[in-house]
Design a protein around this motif. Structure first.
Motif, PDB file in Angstrom:
ATOM      1  N   GLY A 131     -13.072 -16.063  39.380  1.00 56.56           N
ATOM      2  CA  GLY A 131     -12.436 -15.175  38.429  1.00 56.56           C
ATOM      3  C   GLY A 131     -12.567 -15.462  36.958  1.00 56.56           C
ATOM      4  N   HIS A 132     -12.651 -16.728  36.543  1.00 58.39           N
ATOM      5  CA  HIS A 132     -12.499 -16.937  35.101  1.00 58.39           C
ATOM      6  C   HIS A 132     -13.677 -16.404  34.300  1.00 58.39           C
ATOM      7  CE1 HIS A 132     -10.366 -18.536  31.731  1.00 58.39           C
ATOM      8  NE2 HIS A 132     -11.532 -18.929  31.240  1.00 58.39           N
ATOM      9  N   ASP A 133     -14.865 -16.632  34.793  1.00 58.08           N
ATOM     10  CA  ASP A 133     -16.028 -16.231  33.997  1.00 58.08           C
ATOM     11  C   ASP A 133     -16.721 -14.992  34.524  1.00 58.08           C
ATOM     12  OD1 ASP A 133     -15.632 -18.499  32.420  1.00 58.08           O
ATOM     13  OD2 ASP A 133     -16.657 -19.724  33.931  1.00 58.08           O
ATOM     14  N   GLU A 134     -16.474 -14.644  35.780  1.00 56.27           N
ATOM     15  CA  GLU A 134     -17.142 -13.488  36.373  1.00 56.27           C
ATOM     16  C   GLU A 134     -16.078 -12.593  37.016  1.00 56.27           C
ATOM     17  OE1 GLU A 134     -21.092 -14.387  38.502  1.00 56.27           O
ATOM     18  OE2 GLU A 134     -20.119 -16.317  38.231  1.00 56.27           O
ATOM     19  N   PRO A 135     -16.457 -11.373  37.439  1.00 59.03           N
ATOM     20  CA  PRO A 135     -15.457 -10.500  38.064  1.00 59.03           C
ATOM     21  C   PRO A 135     -14.753 -11.189  39.228  1.00 59.03           C
ATOM     22  CG  PRO A 135     -17.448  -9.277  37.651  1.00 59.03           C
ATOM     23  CD  PRO A 135     -17.734 -10.696  37.275  1.00 59.03           C
ATOM     24  N   GLY A 136     -13.452 -11.034  39.284  1.00 56.84           N
ATOM     25  CA  GLY A 136     -12.672 -11.695  40.323  1.00 56.84           C
ATOM     26  C   GLY A 136     -11.339 -12.090  39.721  1.00 56.84           C
ATOM     27  N   THR A 196      -4.701 -24.534  32.350  1.00 59.22           N
ATOM     28  CA  THR A 196      -3.478 -23.749  32.557  1.00 59.22           C
ATOM     29  C   THR A 196      -3.796 -22.317  32.963  1.00 59.22           C
ATOM     30  OG1 THR A 196      -3.337 -23.335  30.192  1.00 59.22           O
ATOM     31  CG2 THR A 196      -2.037 -25.156  31.047  1.00 59.22           C
ATOM     32  N   PRO A 197      -4.875 -21.682  32.453  1.00 58.12           N
ATOM     33  CA  PRO A 197      -5.205 -20.354  33.001  1.00 58.12           C
ATOM     34  C   PRO A 197      -5.420 -20.375  34.514  1.00 58.12           C
ATOM     35  CG  PRO A 197      -6.385 -20.676  30.978  1.00 58.12           C
ATOM     36  CD  PRO A 197      -5.712 -21.980  31.275  1.00 58.12           C
ATOM     37  N   LEU A 198      -5.969 -21.490  35.022  1.00 60.33           N
ATOM     38  CA  LEU A 198      -6.161 -21.582  36.467  1.00 60.33           C
ATOM     39  C   LEU A 198      -4.815 -21.579  37.178  1.00 60.33           C
ATOM     40  CD1 LEU A 198      -8.168 -22.049  38.829  1.00 60.33           C
ATOM     41  CD2 LEU A 198      -7.669 -24.483  38.599  1.00 60.33           C
ATOM     42  N   LEU A 199      -3.870 -22.388  36.638  1.00 61.74           N
ATOM     43  CA  LEU A 199      -2.536 -22.441  37.234  1.00 61.74           C
ATOM     44  C   LEU A 199      -1.880 -21.066  37.172  1.00 61.74           C
ATOM     45  CD1 LEU A 199      -0.434 -24.285  38.485  1.00 61.74           C
ATOM     46  CD2 LEU A 199       0.438 -24.763  36.212  1.00 61.74           C
ATOM     47  N   PHE A 200      -2.095 -20.386  36.042  1.00 64.25           N
ATOM     48  CA  PHE A 200      -1.546 -19.036  35.871  1.00 64.25           C
ATOM     49  C   PHE A 200      -2.114 -18.114  36.946  1.00 64.25           C
ATOM     50  CE2 PHE A 200      -1.165 -14.834  34.060  1.00 64.25           C
ATOM     51  CZ  PHE A 200       0.051 -14.883  33.402  1.00 64.25           C
ATOM     52  N   ASP A 201      -3.416 -18.236  37.171  1.00 68.66           N
ATOM     53  CA  ASP A 201      -4.063 -17.378  38.156  1.00 68.66           C
ATOM     54  C   ASP A 201      -3.586 -17.694  39.574  1.00 68.66           C
ATOM     55  OD1 ASP A 201      -5.514 -15.270  37.370  1.00 68.66           O
ATOM     56  OD2 ASP A 201      -7.474 -16.098  37.892  1.00 68.66           O
ATOM     57  N   ILE A 202      -3.345 -18.981  39.841  1.00 67.68           N
ATOM     58  CA  ILE A 202      -2.778 -19.335  41.151  1.00 67.68           C
ATOM     59  C   ILE A 202      -1.450 -18.617  41.332  1.00 67.68           C
ATOM     60  CG2 ILE A 202      -1.805 -21.221  42.534  1.00 67.68           C
ATOM     61  CD1 ILE A 202      -3.868 -23.066  41.312  1.00 67.68           C
ATOM     62  N   GLY A 203      -0.657 -18.606  40.258  1.00 71.49           N
ATOM     63  CA  GLY A 203       0.626 -17.903  40.300  1.00 71.49           C
ATOM     64  C   GLY A 203       0.444 -16.432  40.618  1.00 71.49           C
ATOM     65  N   VAL A 204      -0.522 -15.795  39.929  1.00 73.31           N
ATOM     66  CA  VAL A 204      -0.775 -14.371  40.173  1.00 73.31           C
ATOM     67  C   VAL A 204      -1.167 -14.165  41.632  1.00 73.31           C
ATOM     68  CG1 VAL A 204      -2.262 -12.428  39.597  1.00 73.31           C
ATOM     69  CG2 VAL A 204      -1.449 -13.931  37.798  1.00 73.31           C
TER      70      VAL A 204
END
Lengths: 136, 505
Positions: free
Chosen positions: A28-33, A110-118
């Protein structure tokens, strides 16, 4: 629903679906997802299982209560926002940690942790809705 | 940059999450509830000191600079509103300990209450018009579930009206936001305030202003868009009605004040009738609301119509568009949240004692529970504007503001509506407190004490706290009036706000 085709297919599919959802999530972070779409696919896996074997069985496979998933998801959202505040930066500022293992480097953030939350919130929410509707 | 600014939003979110995580344990949820609200109050106090000494505080979330990221802004108006919201959170938290049944607790009452407070605080803090829309939605979703929890028929009836009309208002809000973005290419409120006066098509700006007036007007329940409020606010448990009646409609008023002092001013709309329309709306809201209250005989329905009527005063203060008028409006909001929620809380205690909200079936409270009667009198007189209670100063400053700009008619209406308010308060007093004890009263009436066995004191503590605040504000009004004046002056001079958000121009 009693159907041999559905049962067999579901057993084969569920692992692939969960893996695919994790793949989408990490891409997700750099490509669609990302967390949202990954969560949708993950929730799809448990929904399929609930349709094939009933919600009770699906709850067992999920192990955690869906609402607990939402709670943990929300908690990781807040925590990911609060982390930068400990180094006196505004709420939600992205913080990165690069670990070099030699063979493959890891980026923790932290964006990764945020995404885990989502991800967890989406899975928890969809599964709660589907289970409640199925059990009505 | 003030990193603390996020706390009034983050603390309720953390509390809600913990309450959700430990949803099986009602004891833990209650503790989280009280501690979370207390922490919120503490954080607001610290922030208040910063704003008081150093002026407007700003936080750019995620270090994305304005006008591109989301900005949180705290000026004096925001802080006063946050303060009252935190106080309400604490007292409602205490009141809920006894008022909310196990069933509602099990279905997530506490997490929702905190999410609601988070939405309210977010609306006060945000400096981004689209973000304001998001906070409104957060608030709406939480309040819809709180209203419908319990599933009784009249609750669902009320909740449906509530949710449809509020979704409609959000839709209009979104149209307005889209038009603003189309005209200026920005959503940051400070940036909008800079760019809107430069828009050449002033007709379009006025149209957008009207969209916002209708949308926030629905949320604030002004004439002629108020009908959903008395239809729904009397249906849920008292703790929920109190926070809805006290706090939620005032978020609409806050949004009106913010938008019509920062964005849609004479500079940007070139339309002299803008504030005249607000003035008419305010006048009608006052009169229709109070007349509606006079025609009803149910405790909470009367109070609901009074919310509408009191909103009229605040709109009137805003419409005067002078420092004095806006100061009066802000002071009125603060006073009204206290007095109104206290009356709701008292109605709940009366209902527990007498088993009904119908005034015709109530009576004898003064004889058996004189202390409760005194507390009711304090709040009711404050609402009607008796000296030396908080409502007196609120009405006095509005009347003074009206007279100083020679708006005699509306000022006269305001005073008359005050008298009519007293009339419906007297109606409650005559039947519920002075009336004879009705025949089909519950067994326990007159026998259980307010303090002692029966745990009614849990309901009394919040009522006493608020009554104490009403008296304190009444007797010692000067500091609060000065704070409201600071807030009004900040609002009337948007350049300070703009500079705080965007940096020196």
């Amino acid at each position: 629903m009693k159907s041999l085709i559905l049962h067999t297919a579901t057993r084969l599919m569920i692992g692939v679906l969960v893996l695919f959802s994790l793949f989408l999530f990490f891409r997700g972070h750099d490509e669609p997802g990302g967390g949202f779409i990954g969560g949708l696919v993950g929730a799809g896996a448990f929904t399929l299982y609930a349709i094939a074997f009933g919600t009770e069985a699906s709850r067992k496979v999920l192990r955690v209560h869906p609402i607990t998933l939402i709670a943990i998801g929300l908690l990781s959202l807040v925590v990911s926002g609060l982390i930068p505040m400990f180094v006196a930066e505004p709420f939600l500022t992205g913080k990165w940690l690069f670990i070099e293992w030699g063979a493959f480097d890891t980026k923790l953030s932290t964006p990764l942790l945020f995404d885990i939350g989502v991800y967890l919130c989406v899975v928890g929410f969809i599964v709660t809705v589907i289970f409640s509707l199925e059990e009505e | 940059m003030n990193g603390m600014l996020v706390l009034p939003v983050a603390i309720p979110l953390i509390t809600a999450t913990l309450a959700l995580l430990f949803r099986k344990s009602s004891v833990l949820q209650r503790w989280f509830g009280i501690l979370g609200m207390a922490a919120l109050l503490g954080s607001v106090m610290i922030l208040f000191r910063d704003v008081y000494t150093d002026g407007i505080q700003v936080l750019q979330l995620g270090t994305w600079a304005a006008p591109f990221g989301i900005t949180l802004v705290a000026d004096m108006l925001t802080m006063l509103m946050l303060g009252i919201s935190a106080i309400m959170g604490v007292v409602i938290g205490i009141y809920s300990l006894y008022d909310i049944d196990k069933e509602r607790e099990r279905f997530g009452y506490y997490p929702l209450l905190h999410i609601l407070i988070m939405g309210v605080n977010g609306s006060f803090l945000t400096g981004d018009i689209f973000n304001l829309y998001v906070w409104f939605e957060v608030m709406l979703i939480a309040s819809f579930i709180l209203l419908a929890l319990g599933n009784s028929k009249n609750q669902l009836q009320g909740a449906l009206k509530y949710v449809f009309i509020n979704l409609f208002s959000s839709l209009i809000f979104l149209f307005g936001v889209a038009m603003l973005y189309g005209m200026t290419g920005t959503l940051n409120m400070a940036d909008l305030a800079v760019r809107l006066p430069m828009v050449e098509n002033t007709g379009l700006v006025t149209t957008t202003a009207m969209l916002f007036m209708v949308s926030f007007g629905i949320k604030a329940a002004v004439f002629p868009l108020f009908f959903w409020l008395p239809a729904s606010y009397h249906t849920p448990p008292v703790a929920i009605s109190a926070i809805f009646g006290g706090l939620l409609t005032k978020v609409g008023v806050y949004a009106l004040i913010r938008v019509f002092t920062l964005l849609f001013t004479q500079d940007s709309t070139h339309n002299e009738y803008l504030h005249t329309i607000l003035l008419w709306v305010g006048g009608f809201t006052m009169v229709i609301g109070v007349l509606g209250a006079a025609s009803h005989m149910e405790f909470r329905k009367i109070l609901s119509f009074h919310i509408v009527s009191q909103i009229g005063y605040m709109i009137m203060g805003l419409a005067f568009n002078t420092a004095m008028g806006i100061m009066g409006a802000i002071f009125y909001v603060l006073h009204n949240i206290l007095a109104k929620s206290n009356l709701f809380l008292i109605s709940g205690i009366a209902q527990r004692l007498l088993g009904t909200f119908e005034l015709k079936k109530m009576g004898g409270l003064y004889k058996h529970y004189p202390f409760l009667a005194v507390l009711f009198l304090i709040s009711a007189f404050a609402l009607a504007g008796f000296p030396p209670l908080s409502g007196f100063w609120a009405k006095l400053s509005l009347v003074k503001a009206g007279l100083s700009i020679e708006q005699y008619v509306i000022t006269g209406v305001a005073i008359l509506v005050g008298l009519l308010t007293l009339f419906s308060m007297t109606k409650i007093w005559l039947s519920a407190f002075w009336g004879t004890v009705p025949e089909e009263t519950p067994e326990h009436f007159g026998k259980i004490p307010l303090f002692g066995a029966g745990k009614l004191y849990i309901l009394m503590i919040p009522v006493m706290i608020i009554a104490g605040l009403i008296i304190a504000v009444g007797l010692y009004a000067q500091p609060l009036l000065e704070l409201c004046m600071t807030a009004a002056e900040q609002l009337l001079d948007p350049s300070v706000y703009i500079e705080a958000v965007l940096g020196p121009q």
